[in-house]
Design a protein around this motif. Sequence first.
Motif, PDB file in Angstrom:
ATOM      1  N   LYS A 113       0.545 -80.942 -60.899  1.00 34.62           N
ATOM      2  CA  LYS A 113       0.178 -79.598 -61.387  1.00 34.62           C
ATOM      3  C   LYS A 113      -0.783 -78.921 -60.411  1.00 34.62           C
ATOM      4  O   LYS A 113      -0.659 -77.726 -60.139  1.00 34.62           O
ATOM      5  N   GLN A 114      -1.721 -79.716 -59.884  1.00 35.48           N
ATOM      6  CA  GLN A 114      -2.691 -79.159 -58.950  1.00 35.48           C
ATOM      7  C   GLN A 114      -1.992 -78.720 -57.652  1.00 35.48           C
ATOM      8  O   GLN A 114      -2.297 -77.649 -57.102  1.00 35.48           O
ATOM      9  N   ILE A 115      -1.059 -79.511 -57.169  1.00 34.99           N
ATOM     10  CA  ILE A 115      -0.305 -79.144 -55.962  1.00 34.99           C
ATOM     11  C   ILE A 115       0.515 -77.872 -56.211  1.00 34.99           C
ATOM     12  O   ILE A 115       0.565 -76.964 -55.363  1.00 34.99           O
ATOM     13  N   ALA A 116       1.149 -77.794 -57.372  1.00 41.76           N
ATOM     14  CA  ALA A 116       1.931 -76.592 -57.696  1.00 41.76           C
ATOM     15  C   ALA A 116       1.031 -75.365 -57.735  1.00 41.76           C
ATOM     16  O   ALA A 116       1.404 -74.289 -57.235  1.00 41.76           O
ATOM     17  N   GLN A 117      -0.164 -75.501 -58.299  1.00 42.80           N
ATOM     18  CA  GLN A 117      -1.106 -74.378 -58.362  1.00 42.80           C
ATOM     19  C   GLN A 117      -1.551 -73.978 -56.960  1.00 42.80           C
ATOM     20  O   GLN A 117      -1.635 -72.782 -56.644  1.00 42.80           O
ATOM     21  N   LEU A 122      -1.380 -70.391 -52.344  1.00 43.76           N
ATOM     22  CA  LEU A 122      -1.078 -70.182 -50.932  1.00 43.76           C
ATOM     23  C   LEU A 122      -0.013 -69.101 -50.757  1.00 43.76           C
ATOM     24  O   LEU A 122      -0.130 -68.222 -49.876  1.00 43.76           O
ATOM     25  N   ALA A 123       1.003 -69.119 -51.621  1.00 46.00           N
ATOM     26  CA  ALA A 123       2.052 -68.086 -51.538  1.00 46.00           C
ATOM     27  C   ALA A 123       1.470 -66.721 -51.839  1.00 46.00           C
ATOM     28  O   ALA A 123       1.781 -65.731 -51.161  1.00 46.00           O
ATOM     29  N   ALA A 124       0.599 -66.654 -52.831  1.00 45.26           N
ATOM     30  CA  ALA A 124      -0.025 -65.362 -53.173  1.00 45.26           C
ATOM     31  C   ALA A 124      -0.929 -64.899 -52.042  1.00 45.26           C
ATOM     32  O   ALA A 124      -0.942 -63.702 -51.696  1.00 45.26           O
ATOM     33  N   ALA A 125      -1.686 -65.780 -51.398  1.00 46.60           N
ATOM     34  CA  ALA A 125      -2.568 -65.408 -50.307  1.00 46.60           C
ATOM     35  C   ALA A 125      -1.750 -64.979 -49.089  1.00 46.60           C
ATOM     36  O   ALA A 125      -2.112 -64.027 -48.381  1.00 46.60           O
ATOM     37  N   THR A 126      -0.648 -65.662 -48.837  1.00 48.66           N
ATOM     38  CA  THR A 126       0.219 -65.292 -47.711  1.00 48.66           C
ATOM     39  C   THR A 126       0.851 -63.938 -47.934  1.00 48.66           C
ATOM     40  O   THR A 126       0.922 -63.100 -47.031  1.00 48.66           O
ATOM     41  N   LYS A 127       1.260 -63.706 -49.175  1.00 53.19           N
ATOM     42  CA  LYS A 127       1.875 -62.422 -49.526  1.00 53.19           C
ATOM     43  C   LYS A 127       0.847 -61.290 -49.403  1.00 53.19           C
ATOM     44  O   LYS A 127       1.157 -60.198 -48.912  1.00 53.19           O
ATOM     45  N   ALA A 128      -0.377 -61.552 -49.853  1.00 56.84           N
ATOM     46  CA  ALA A 128      -1.417 -60.535 -49.790  1.00 56.84           C
ATOM     47  C   ALA A 128      -1.812 -60.240 -48.329  1.00 56.84           C
ATOM     48  O   ALA A 128      -2.141 -59.105 -47.980  1.00 56.84           O
TER      49      ALA A 128
END
Length: 131
Positions: A113-117, A122-128
């Motif tokens: 769960k922690q890895i998925a979070q 990371l995906a949200a930070a990369t997108k931003a």
Amino acid sequence: MTKPLVSVVVLGAVLALAGLRPARADMAAPPPPIPAAQAAALRQTCTDAMNADTTFANDIIRQVNEETALKRIHAGDKIAKDERQVILAYAAMWIAAVGFLVFLWWRQRGLEKQIAQLEQDLAAATKAATT
């Protein structure tokens, strides 16, 4: 020292001292052995008494047989008790092993769960960062 380390040290000391106990006062030292010459004389006295009175001889034989039967009964009880303790020890070890496996499974699920979070973050930070 850290608190878990202190707990482990205290637990280890308690377990180490758990097997120590003072000597029992009711356990007297065994009597010294009888010298061979005196033992032979005592044996001859007993043999003469048994040969002189058959009732006395039969009583001694009956008493020895009863004591032997009691020893066998007590030995059987002790073996059954020891067998029960071995079974309980194995059961405790299996319970501990299963508990450890459940703990590992639970911890693995938490890590997943922690890895998925982290992947979502990371995906949200990369997108931003790209926008």
